[in-house]
Design a protein around this motif. Sequence first.
Motif, PDB file in Angstrom:
ATOM      1  N   MET A  77      45.597 -22.954 -68.966  1.00 54.46           N
ATOM      2  CA  MET A  77      44.363 -22.864 -69.742  1.00 54.46           C
ATOM      3  C   MET A  77      43.742 -21.487 -69.552  1.00 54.46           C
ATOM      4  SD  MET A  77      40.946 -25.315 -69.545  1.00 54.46           S
ATOM      5  CE  MET A  77      41.863 -26.809 -69.859  1.00 54.46           C
ATOM      6  N   GLU A  78      43.391 -20.812 -70.658  1.00 54.87           N
ATOM      7  CA  GLU A  78      42.819 -19.484 -70.562  1.00 54.87           C
ATOM      8  C   GLU A  78      41.434 -19.535 -69.917  1.00 54.87           C
ATOM      9  OE1 GLU A  78      42.736 -17.612 -74.328  1.00 54.87           O
ATOM     10  OE2 GLU A  78      44.927 -17.656 -74.607  1.00 54.87           O
ATOM     11  N   GLU A  79      41.040 -18.375 -69.316  1.00 54.76           N
ATOM     12  CA  GLU A  79      39.768 -18.338 -68.593  1.00 54.76           C
ATOM     13  C   GLU A  79      38.592 -18.668 -69.511  1.00 54.76           C
ATOM     14  OE1 GLU A  79      37.113 -15.299 -65.813  1.00 54.76           O
ATOM     15  OE2 GLU A  79      39.201 -14.822 -66.303  1.00 54.76           O
ATOM     16  N   SER A  80      38.637 -18.175 -70.761  1.00 53.96           N
ATOM     17  CA  SER A  80      37.530 -18.455 -71.682  1.00 53.96           C
ATOM     18  C   SER A  80      37.426 -19.951 -71.962  1.00 53.96           C
ATOM     19  CB  SER A  80      37.720 -17.693 -72.993  1.00 53.96           C
ATOM     20  OG  SER A  80      38.937 -18.068 -73.614  1.00 53.96           O
ATOM     21  N   GLU A  81      38.572 -20.628 -72.068  1.00 55.56           N
ATOM     22  CA  GLU A  81      38.562 -22.071 -72.310  1.00 55.56           C
ATOM     23  C   GLU A  81      38.052 -22.824 -71.088  1.00 55.56           C
ATOM     24  OE1 GLU A  81      41.599 -25.617 -73.820  1.00 55.56           O
ATOM     25  OE2 GLU A  81      42.271 -23.515 -73.745  1.00 55.56           O
ATOM     26  N   VAL A  82      38.423 -22.337 -69.899  1.00 54.45           N
ATOM     27  CA  VAL A  82      37.924 -22.949 -68.661  1.00 54.45           C
ATOM     28  C   VAL A  82      36.410 -22.834 -68.593  1.00 54.45           C
ATOM     29  CG1 VAL A  82      37.898 -22.794 -66.132  1.00 54.45           C
ATOM     30  CG2 VAL A  82      40.058 -22.583 -67.380  1.00 54.45           C
ATOM     31  N   ARG A  83      35.894 -21.677 -68.950  1.00 54.68           N
ATOM     32  CA  ARG A  83      34.430 -21.484 -68.911  1.00 54.68           C
ATOM     33  C   ARG A  83      33.730 -22.402 -69.913  1.00 54.68           C
ATOM     34  NH1 ARG A  83      32.112 -17.323 -66.214  1.00 54.68           N
ATOM     35  NH2 ARG A  83      33.520 -15.976 -65.042  1.00 54.68           N
ATOM     36  N   ARG A  84      34.326 -22.583 -71.081  1.00 54.94           N
ATOM     37  CA  ARG A  84      33.730 -23.515 -72.054  1.00 54.94           C
ATOM     38  C   ARG A  84      33.745 -24.938 -71.502  1.00 54.94           C
ATOM     39  NH1 ARG A  84      36.451 -20.255 -75.849  1.00 54.94           N
ATOM     40  NH2 ARG A  84      38.207 -21.717 -75.937  1.00 54.94           N
ATOM     41  N   THR A  85      34.827 -25.282 -70.806  1.00 53.30           N
ATOM     42  CA  THR A  85      34.915 -26.609 -70.196  1.00 53.30           C
ATOM     43  C   THR A  85      33.839 -26.786 -69.140  1.00 53.30           C
ATOM     44  OG1 THR A  85      37.309 -26.709 -70.565  1.00 53.30           O
ATOM     45  CG2 THR A  85      36.399 -28.177 -68.879  1.00 53.30           C
ATOM     46  N   ILE A  86      33.642 -25.763 -68.337  1.00 57.53           N
ATOM     47  CA  ILE A  86      32.613 -25.822 -67.291  1.00 57.53           C
ATOM     48  C   ILE A  86      31.232 -26.004 -67.918  1.00 57.53           C
ATOM     49  CG2 ILE A  86      31.447 -24.494 -65.477  1.00 57.53           C
ATOM     50  CD1 ILE A  86      34.195 -23.244 -64.830  1.00 57.53           C
ATOM     51  N   ASP A  87      30.954 -25.244 -68.985  1.00 56.79           N
ATOM     52  CA  ASP A  87      29.663 -25.379 -69.665  1.00 56.79           C
ATOM     53  C   ASP A  87      29.455 -26.802 -70.173  1.00 56.79           C
ATOM     54  OD1 ASP A  87      29.034 -22.735 -69.226  1.00 56.79           O
ATOM     55  OD2 ASP A  87      29.688 -22.048 -71.198  1.00 56.79           O
ATOM     56  N   THR A  88      30.499 -27.374 -70.766  1.00 61.30           N
ATOM     57  CA  THR A  88      30.393 -28.731 -71.311  1.00 61.30           C
ATOM     58  C   THR A  88      30.177 -29.750 -70.205  1.00 61.30           C
ATOM     59  OG1 THR A  88      31.832 -28.158 -73.169  1.00 61.30           O
ATOM     60  CG2 THR A  88      31.580 -30.490 -72.656  1.00 61.30           C
ATOM     61  N   VAL A  89      30.968 -29.632 -69.127  1.00 57.08           N
ATOM     62  CA  VAL A  89      30.837 -30.573 -68.009  1.00 57.08           C
ATOM     63  C   VAL A  89      29.453 -30.462 -67.387  1.00 57.08           C
ATOM     64  CG1 VAL A  89      31.666 -31.136 -65.690  1.00 57.08           C
ATOM     65  CG2 VAL A  89      33.303 -30.628 -67.510  1.00 57.08           C
ATOM     66  N   TRP A  90      28.974 -29.240 -67.231  1.00 56.99           N
ATOM     67  CA  TRP A  90      27.658 -29.053 -66.626  1.00 56.99           C
ATOM     68  C   TRP A  90      26.569 -29.691 -67.473  1.00 56.99           C
ATOM     69  CZ3 TRP A  90      25.609 -28.157 -62.153  1.00 56.99           C
ATOM     70  CH2 TRP A  90      24.256 -27.787 -62.065  1.00 56.99           C
ATOM     71  N   ARG A  91      26.638 -29.519 -68.802  1.00 57.51           N
ATOM     72  CA  ARG A  91      25.633 -30.101 -69.684  1.00 57.51           C
ATOM     73  C   ARG A  91      25.649 -31.625 -69.579  1.00 57.51           C
ATOM     74  NH1 ARG A  91      23.109 -28.320 -74.301  1.00 57.51           N
ATOM     75  NH2 ARG A  91      23.074 -26.366 -73.175  1.00 57.51           N
ATOM     76  N   MET A  92      26.835 -32.189 -69.451  1.00 60.16           N
ATOM     77  CA  MET A  92      26.960 -33.644 -69.398  1.00 60.16           C
ATOM     78  C   MET A  92      26.595 -34.216 -68.027  1.00 60.16           C
ATOM     79  SD  MET A  92      30.545 -34.110 -71.502  1.00 60.16           S
ATOM     80  CE  MET A  92      30.628 -35.858 -71.135  1.00 60.16           C
ATOM     81  N   GLU A  93      26.892 -33.491 -66.974  1.00 60.03           N
ATOM     82  CA  GLU A  93      26.800 -34.061 -65.625  1.00 60.03           C
ATOM     83  C   GLU A  93      25.680 -33.484 -64.767  1.00 60.03           C
ATOM     84  OE1 GLU A  93      28.624 -36.486 -64.548  1.00 60.03           O
ATOM     85  OE2 GLU A  93      30.089 -36.628 -66.172  1.00 60.03           O
ATOM     86  N   ALA A  94      24.963 -32.472 -65.257  1.00 60.11           N
ATOM     87  CA  ALA A  94      23.987 -31.777 -64.410  1.00 60.11           C
ATOM     88  C   ALA A  94      22.983 -32.729 -63.774  1.00 60.11           C
ATOM     89  CB  ALA A  94      23.260 -30.709 -65.220  1.00 60.11           C
ATOM     90  N   GLY A  95      22.443 -33.639 -64.572  1.00 58.61           N
ATOM     91  CA  GLY A  95      21.436 -34.556 -64.040  1.00 58.61           C
ATOM     92  C   GLY A  95      21.951 -35.381 -62.892  1.00 58.61           C
ATOM     93  N   ARG A  96      23.161 -35.914 -63.050  1.00 55.58           N
ATOM     94  CA  ARG A  96      23.732 -36.763 -62.003  1.00 55.58           C
ATOM     95  C   ARG A  96      24.059 -35.943 -60.762  1.00 55.58           C
ATOM     96  NH1 ARG A  96      28.307 -38.956 -62.874  1.00 55.58           N
ATOM     97  NH2 ARG A  96      27.983 -41.141 -62.338  1.00 55.58           N
ATOM     98  N   ILE A  97      24.517 -34.696 -60.957  1.00 51.66           N
ATOM     99  CA  ILE A  97      24.864 -33.841 -59.820  1.00 51.66           C
ATOM    100  C   ILE A  97      23.608 -33.484 -59.028  1.00 51.66           C
ATOM    101  CG2 ILE A  97      25.790 -31.579 -59.154  1.00 51.66           C
ATOM    102  CD1 ILE A  97      27.576 -31.817 -61.743  1.00 51.66           C
ATOM    103  N   VAL A  98      22.577 -33.003 -59.732  1.00 50.99           N
ATOM    104  CA  VAL A  98      21.327 -32.644 -59.054  1.00 50.99           C
ATOM    105  C   VAL A  98      20.727 -33.871 -58.377  1.00 50.99           C
ATOM    106  CG1 VAL A  98      18.975 -31.789 -59.376  1.00 50.99           C
ATOM    107  CG2 VAL A  98      20.866 -30.708 -60.598  1.00 50.99           C
ATOM    108  N   ALA A  99      20.789 -35.014 -59.043  1.00 55.77           N
ATOM    109  CA  ALA A  99      20.226 -36.236 -58.479  1.00 55.77           C
ATOM    110  C   ALA A  99      20.943 -36.637 -57.195  1.00 55.77           C
ATOM    111  CB  ALA A  99      20.310 -37.367 -59.502  1.00 55.77           C
ATOM    112  N   ALA A 100      22.288 -36.553 -57.212  1.00 53.93           N
ATOM    113  CA  ALA A 100      23.051 -36.917 -56.024  1.00 53.93           C
ATOM    114  C   ALA A 100      22.709 -36.007 -54.847  1.00 53.93           C
ATOM    115  CB  ALA A 100      24.544 -36.854 -56.330  1.00 53.93           C
ATOM    116  N   ILE A 101      22.545 -34.722 -55.127  1.00 54.24           N
ATOM    117  CA  ILE A 101      22.209 -33.770 -54.067  1.00 54.24           C
ATOM    118  C   ILE A 101      20.783 -33.993 -53.579  1.00 54.24           C
ATOM    119  CG2 ILE A 101      21.889 -31.311 -53.561  1.00 54.24           C
ATOM    120  CD1 ILE A 101      24.159 -30.813 -55.650  1.00 54.24           C
TER     121      ILE A 101
END
Length: 425
Positions: free
Chosen positions: A1-25
């Motif tokens: 997977m190209e780096e640009s695609e990885v970064r897009r994946t990270i952005d998408t995952v972060w948007r979807m999971e940020a609340g749960r991640i911050v909450a768990a921490i």
Amino acid sequence: MEESEVRRTIDTVWRMEAGRIVAAIAGIVRDVGQAEEVAQDALVAALEQWPRDGVPANPGAWLTTVGKRRAVDLVRRRQTGERVVEAIGRDLDEQITVDFDAAVEDRIEDDLLRLIFVACHPVLSPIARAALTLRLVGGLSTGEIARAFLTTESTVGQRITRAKQALADAGVPFEVPGPAERAERLGSVLEVVYLIFNEGYAATAGDDWMRPALCQEALRLARQLQGLMPGEPEVHGLAALLEIQASRLRARTGPDGEPILLNDQDRTRWDRLLIRRGLAALDRAATEHPGPYTLQAEIAACHARAHAPEETDWERIAALYAELARLVPSPVVELNRAVAVAQARGPAAGLEAARALSDEPALARYHLLPSVLGDLLAKLGRHDEARREFERAAALTGNARERELLLGRAAACADPPASTPPAGV
């Protein structure tokens, strides 16, 4: 997977999971400001490692695991040697795996609910609650929030920083309030989600009439609350209202972004899936004593069930607004009731109800009052008076698209006018 695609994946995952991640921490560090910083550290680790090692099978779990381990390290450094810290560390090692069992998922959902209640705490102003919620729960960047509310990144950054400090200064615990407080605090939570949606649905300022991205964020938050608090009727009432209102987004503007009022909309463009979701949520909200969001959802449902404007049950809408006004007295609600009365019983009856609100201080600079008066006067053939009201409404609105619409109606008062009241958009 190209780096640009990885970064897009990270952005998408972060948007979807940020609340749960911050909450768990936050469940470990017990401070939302520190939790966000640790979550950002986990995000940086992903940006460094995933382009090299590949995206993990469960990227949300990976981010949460890294964040929680760093949170434990932070607590250990802060309270070295204390048994409670050792217990947290053992618990983390035993319970957190990349696969995440159901028990851990349940704990994270509990933490997410706590985070939402903290971010929407009444000690903060409504706009501060909205910004903090979009940041912590929605995963939006400071720049995205600034663009959504038409302000600068520095202003949003300062607002979020002050909000987190205010929570710390007030000693707000990281917990869902007990039964005695929950009704009041839940009202604050629902108010924030409603505020975010409304700012997207009918922007108070700027060049665009709508900001659909804000509507989508509010809808996502409402759906999360449904899953977290399935026993609260007003949670389902708010979700129903937002689903049904969002169903009309595509039909509310023309090719050049110009507003299209309710009776002029192409109803084949209304999203029937969102309407079905909204009506299903409304069924779940059913109670002997419906709250304000459920009543508004019932009003929205009256429009959604009408396949043509003339099929709208305006008498029921007027009755629902009257019930809403009894529950939460508001001149804005009374103005909307006046519009419904005009549709059900004629413009003269509506004009009488709207004119009764002319001396309300809360409506002194509310552009929809002269807008409604202008529409009703035009329908009665009193075009000079109508033109003056439309011009007054145009001077009061901060939204460029709406100003163009109102000035156009003012200019058209010498000809047969449009027939749809602006308050019904």
